[in-house]
Write a protein that holds these residues in place. Sequence first.
Motif, PDB file in Angstrom:
ATOM      1  N   ASP A 192       0.228  -1.018  -1.413  1.00  0.00           N
ATOM      2  CA  ASP A 192       0.690  -0.410  -0.171  1.00  0.00           C
ATOM      3  C   ASP A 192       1.238   0.963  -0.535  1.00  0.00           C
ATOM      4  O   ASP A 192       2.230   1.075  -1.265  1.00  0.00           O
ATOM      5  CB  ASP A 192       1.765  -1.278   0.492  1.00  0.00           C
ATOM      6  N   VAL A 193       0.588   2.004  -0.036  1.00  0.00           N
ATOM      7  CA  VAL A 193       0.937   3.369  -0.434  1.00  0.00           C
ATOM      8  C   VAL A 193       2.396   3.684  -0.128  1.00  0.00           C
ATOM      9  O   VAL A 193       3.116   4.250  -0.963  1.00  0.00           O
ATOM     10  CB  VAL A 193       0.011   4.387   0.257  1.00  0.00           C
ATOM     11  N   LEU A 194       2.858   3.311   1.059  1.00  0.00           N
ATOM     12  CA  LEU A 194       4.245   3.611   1.430  1.00  0.00           C
ATOM     13  C   LEU A 194       5.226   2.901   0.509  1.00  0.00           C
ATOM     14  O   LEU A 194       6.208   3.498   0.060  1.00  0.00           O
ATOM     15  CB  LEU A 194       4.495   3.206   2.884  1.00  0.00           C
ATOM     16  N   TRP A 195       4.956   1.629   0.216  1.00  0.00           N
ATOM     17  CA  TRP A 195       5.838   0.891  -0.685  1.00  0.00           C
ATOM     18  C   TRP A 195       5.882   1.544  -2.063  1.00  0.00           C
ATOM     19  O   TRP A 195       6.953   1.738  -2.642  1.00  0.00           O
ATOM     20  CB  TRP A 195       5.381  -0.562  -0.799  1.00  0.00           C
ATOM     21  N   GLU A 196       4.717   1.899  -2.578  1.00  0.00           N
ATOM     22  CA  GLU A 196       4.647   2.523  -3.898  1.00  0.00           C
ATOM     23  C   GLU A 196       5.367   3.866  -3.910  1.00  0.00           C
ATOM     24  O   GLU A 196       6.019   4.224  -4.898  1.00  0.00           O
ATOM     25  CB  GLU A 196       3.182   2.701  -4.324  1.00  0.00           C
ATOM     26  N   GLU A 197       5.272   4.608  -2.813  1.00  0.00           N
ATOM     27  CA  GLU A 197       5.979   5.892  -2.731  1.00  0.00           C
ATOM     28  C   GLU A 197       7.489   5.675  -2.764  1.00  0.00           C
ATOM     29  O   GLU A 197       8.226   6.421  -3.410  1.00  0.00           O
ATOM     30  CB  GLU A 197       5.581   6.629  -1.450  1.00  0.00           C
ATOM     31  N   GLN A 198       7.948   4.641  -2.049  1.00  0.00           N
ATOM     32  CA  GLN A 198       9.380   4.337  -2.039  1.00  0.00           C
ATOM     33  C   GLN A 198       9.867   4.017  -3.446  1.00  0.00           C
ATOM     34  O   GLN A 198      10.910   4.530  -3.890  1.00  0.00           O
ATOM     35  CB  GLN A 198       9.656   3.142  -1.115  1.00  0.00           C
TER      36      GLN A 198
END
Length: 211
Positions: free
Chosen positions: A141-147
């Motif tokens: 999940d791109v957003l999770w990884e960014e967080q």
Amino acid sequence: MDLKSPISTVVPSLDGPVLLVLARAEEGLSGRQIHKLAGSGSVAGVRLVLQRLAATGLVHVDDLGNSLLYRLNRKHLVAQIVEQLADLRSTLVSRLADEISGWRIPPVHASVYGAIARGDGDLDSDVDLLLIRPDQHEFVDVLWEEQVGRLMQTVVDLTGNPAHVFELSRTELSGHLDTEDPILNDWIRPSIELTGVPLMEAGRLPVSAAK
């Protein structure tokens, strides 16, 4: 940052451990008591530091006849800074909790463990974080990884130490709990919760997910 003695970041001499002891003490201590609690230098060296600090007014000395007791002068202009330096670990935990609490995808559980939770370690120690992500974000999940990436950079920015993040899904955590995986000891004893539900509760899957 030295995770055992964060105050040494700006006070690398013996003064650092001595000030740390005085900032945490609620009553006067003898030179020998301060040396024992500081765990650094010699008794004579600690007394020289105390004499120097007393000359600046930052430390008060109470003469009891048979002994001298030293205490931080909390009215001194520098005392508040000393207290802040002595409490850097709590400040770090608070800053990390604040960042994670603002995530668009909140973790089921987040905590710090290892050296930062034990209050030991050194300049080369990692800041260990445990993240339990919701099962619906088990795959990339791109957003999770960014967080997570931003959190790891925040640790470096705040401390200079690398972040080690152990993340797993709620279902994966449940599996570790079912098998009583020894790694649970690393995550639990000791640990400091940042946000979310307690770790053991995070491993209890909802009825619908367990079927």
